[in-house]
Design a protein around this motif. Structure first.
Motif, short mmCIF file in Angstrom:
data_model
loop_
_atom_site.label_atom_id
_atom_site.label_comp_id
_atom_site.label_asym_id
_atom_site.label_seq_id
_atom_site.Cartn_x
_atom_site.Cartn_y
_atom_site.Cartn_z
N PRO A 90 42.29 29.73 38.55
CA PRO A 90 42.54 30.23 37.19
C PRO A 90 43.07 31.66 37.18
CG PRO A 90 40.17 29.93 37.56
CD PRO A 90 40.88 29.26 38.69
N VAL A 91 42.66 32.46 38.16
CA VAL A 91 43.20 33.82 38.24
C VAL A 91 44.71 33.76 38.44
CG1 VAL A 91 43.18 35.98 39.54
CG2 VAL A 91 41.03 34.77 39.10
N ARG A 92 45.16 32.90 39.37
CA ARG A 92 46.60 32.78 39.62
C ARG A 92 47.32 32.22 38.38
NH1 ARG A 92 49.45 33.60 44.16
NH2 ARG A 92 51.67 33.20 43.86
N ALA A 93 46.64 31.37 37.62
CA ALA A 93 47.25 30.80 36.42
C ALA A 93 47.41 31.81 35.29
CB ALA A 93 46.43 29.60 35.94
N GLY A 94 46.71 32.94 35.42
CA GLY A 94 46.80 33.97 34.39
C GLY A 94 45.52 34.21 33.64
N ALA A 95 44.44 33.51 34.03
CA ALA A 95 43.14 33.67 33.38
C ALA A 95 42.18 34.29 34.40
CB ALA A 95 42.62 32.33 32.89
N ASN A 96 42.18 35.61 34.47
CA ASN A 96 41.34 36.31 35.43
C ASN A 96 39.92 36.37 34.87
OD1 ASN A 96 40.03 38.24 37.09
ND2 ASN A 96 41.98 39.20 37.60
N LEU A 97 39.14 35.34 35.17
CA LEU A 97 37.80 35.22 34.60
C LEU A 97 36.89 36.37 35.03
CD1 LEU A 97 37.24 31.36 35.00
CD2 LEU A 97 38.42 32.60 33.17
N PRO A 98 36.88 36.77 36.32
CA PRO A 98 36.03 37.91 36.68
C PRO A 98 36.39 39.19 35.91
CG PRO A 98 36.64 36.69 38.65
CD PRO A 98 37.46 36.13 37.52
N MET A 99 37.69 39.44 35.73
CA MET A 99 38.07 40.66 35.02
C MET A 99 37.70 40.56 33.54
SD MET A 99 39.06 43.62 35.57
CE MET A 99 39.19 44.96 34.38
N ALA A 100 37.83 39.38 32.96
CA ALA A 100 37.41 39.20 31.56
C ALA A 100 35.92 39.47 31.42
CB ALA A 100 37.74 37.79 31.10
N ALA A 101 35.13 39.00 32.38
CA ALA A 101 33.69 39.23 32.34
C ALA A 101 33.37 40.71 32.52
CB ALA A 101 33.00 38.40 33.42
N TYR A 102 34.07 41.36 33.45
CA TYR A 102 33.84 42.79 33.69
C TYR A 102 34.17 43.60 32.44
CZ TYR A 102 34.31 47.41 35.87
OH TYR A 102 34.17 48.75 36.18
N ALA A 103 35.32 43.30 31.83
CA ALA A 103 35.75 44.05 30.65
C ALA A 103 34.77 43.91 29.49
CB ALA A 103 37.14 43.60 30.23
N ALA A 104 34.10 42.77 29.41
CA ALA A 104 33.19 42.52 28.28
C ALA A 104 31.96 43.42 28.30
CB ALA A 104 32.76 41.06 28.29
N VAL A 105 31.61 43.95 29.48
CA VAL A 105 30.39 44.78 29.57
C VAL A 105 30.69 46.21 29.98
CG1 VAL A 105 28.87 42.82 30.01
CG2 VAL A 105 29.96 43.99 31.94
#
Length: 412
Positions: free
Chosen positions: A313-328
């Motif tokens: 998903p990161v390669r697809a354009g959905a960087n889930l770890p970064m989204a989680a990091y940004a949320a907190v």
């Protein structure tokens, strides 16, 4: 990259001299999933500290990881784990963000709640509601989400269960931990009454609650999962990609070794309905298999953490770890566009090609050329689990464990 894998005291000493301009990520454990999470965060300039109970994982030598070291394993000593993490946070001089890459580490952070650690996922109650398969399947039934036919021996006598399901059938735990400690696995297939009685008795002796489930007639190559990050605001703001585990190793029941994006809105809708009802927020993988008899996908499991192919998903354009990091934190992250992507774990894929005569390589000559040359890192839709020519040390570490007697304790 981390200069070495420190013991806890050495890691604390190294962090005392480290300047951080933003909260570092604590990635535990430091293996295949860990290196993918670290690379996803490092791409946005997030400093990464790898934590583990051994130095044999592939992640810690990565250029994406700034510091690495040992902490007490939470299953061995929860208080010791919390104390180690709090020492690390104090040495860093700033709060840290936890990324747990196995259920044991997820529960470790959620149960002990170390001071100074921000958790980008639900509290323990929210996690357990998802991880408890008994609760998960009851919820799926309420939401009309298909799942395998499942019985509880506390509600239905064994004779009736066996008559309804026949053999072979599957015995799995409501909670993994005690069952895995007793059997070394989290799913057991039995094909006789004798094996059924022995397994149930052993589970009872281990105080492990079990579910009895049909053996689904799984269509090979059709397994599909929702990869998502759900923020505290809810599923309407979720970052999500649907992936198809097109190739597993071994083929019938093994772990994913080639996963690709697919357009399956029904899978996304069903998975998000379950996550919404539980109230869980954080990174998760909702797993479905295709039941050839029902001719539809059925829900098997939800993993409340990053998992092996999270770099897809990161390669697809959905960087889930970064989204989680940004949320907190104060960091910013927005998804521009989610496209197509494929992920391959070459260690397993190459062994499958070499050992399974019935399997035909599904990668093209152009794919192999991009992998060998390293051009896949900068163009195209293909990404990998560990192998990156620009970051070679994790691959070298993996080879070191494959060809010696130094094994890593996690199959991920």
């Amino acid at each position: 990259m981390a200069d070495s894998f420190h013991d806890t005291g050495g890691l604390v000493a190294a962090l005392e001299d480290a300047p951080f301009d933003r909260p570092p990520a604590l990635v535990a454990n430091a293996h295949v999933t860990g290196v993918s999470v670290a690379r996803a965060l490092d791409a946005h300039g997030v400093p990464v500290v790898a934590l583990d109970r051994t130095d044999t994982g592939v992640a810690w030598p990565s250029d994406a990881i700034d510091y690495a070291g040992e902490v007490t394993y939470p299953l061995d000593d929860e208080d010791g784990f919390r104390e180690d993490v709090e020492r690390i946070v104090e040495a860093a001089g700033t709060e840290c963000v936890a990324f747990a890459c196995m259920d044991d580490w997820v529960r470790g952070f959620a149960r002990t709640e170390p001071d100074g650690v921000r958790l980008p996922f639900s509290d323990l109650e929210g996690i357990e509601r998802v991880l408890d398969k008994d609760d998960l399947y009851r919820l799926a039934e309420e939401l009309d989400v298909p799942y395998p036919e499942t019985y509880r021996l506390s509600e239905t006598p064994a004779d009736e269960v066996i008559e309804a399901l026949g053999f072979p059938l599957v015995i799995k735990p409501a909670h993994k931990r005690k069952f895995e400690e007793a059997f070394g696995t989290n799913v057991i297939e039995v094909d006789s009454r004798e094996a059924f009685d022995e397994t149930v008795a052993a589970a009872e002796a281990a105080d492990a609650t079990v579910l009895i489930q049909e053996k689904v007639n799984v269509e090979v190559g059709a397994d599909t999962s929702l990869a998502s990050y759900v923020p505290p605001s809810g599923v309407d703001d979720a970052v999500a990609v649907v992936g198809n585990a097109a190739v597993r190793f071994p083929r019938q029941f093994g772990t994913s070794c080639l996963v690709e994006t697919v357009d399956r809105p029904a899978i996304a809708e069903r998975a998000l309905s379950v996550l919404e009802e539980t109230g869980y927020h954080g990174i998760s993988e909702s797993e479905f298999v295709y039941d050839a008899d029902r001719e539809e996908h059925v829900l098997l499991d939800v993993n409340t953490r990053p998992w092996k192919w999270i770099s897809m998903p990161v390669r697809a354009g959905a960087n889930l770890p970064m989204a989680a990091y940004a949320a907190v934190t104060d960091a910013e992250y927005e998804v521009d566009e989610v496209g197509e992507a494929r992920w391959v774990y070459l260690r397993d894929y190459l062994e499958l090609c070499a050992t399974d005569e019935a399997f035909w390589d599904v990668l093209s000559a152009a794919d192999w050329a991009s992998l060998v040359s390293g051009t896949f890192e900068d163009s195209g839709d293909l990404t990998t689990g560990v192998y990156r020519p620009s970051d070679p040390e994790p691959t070298a570490q993996l080879l070191g464990t494959e060809f010696t007697d130094r094994e890593y304790y996690c199959s991920c």
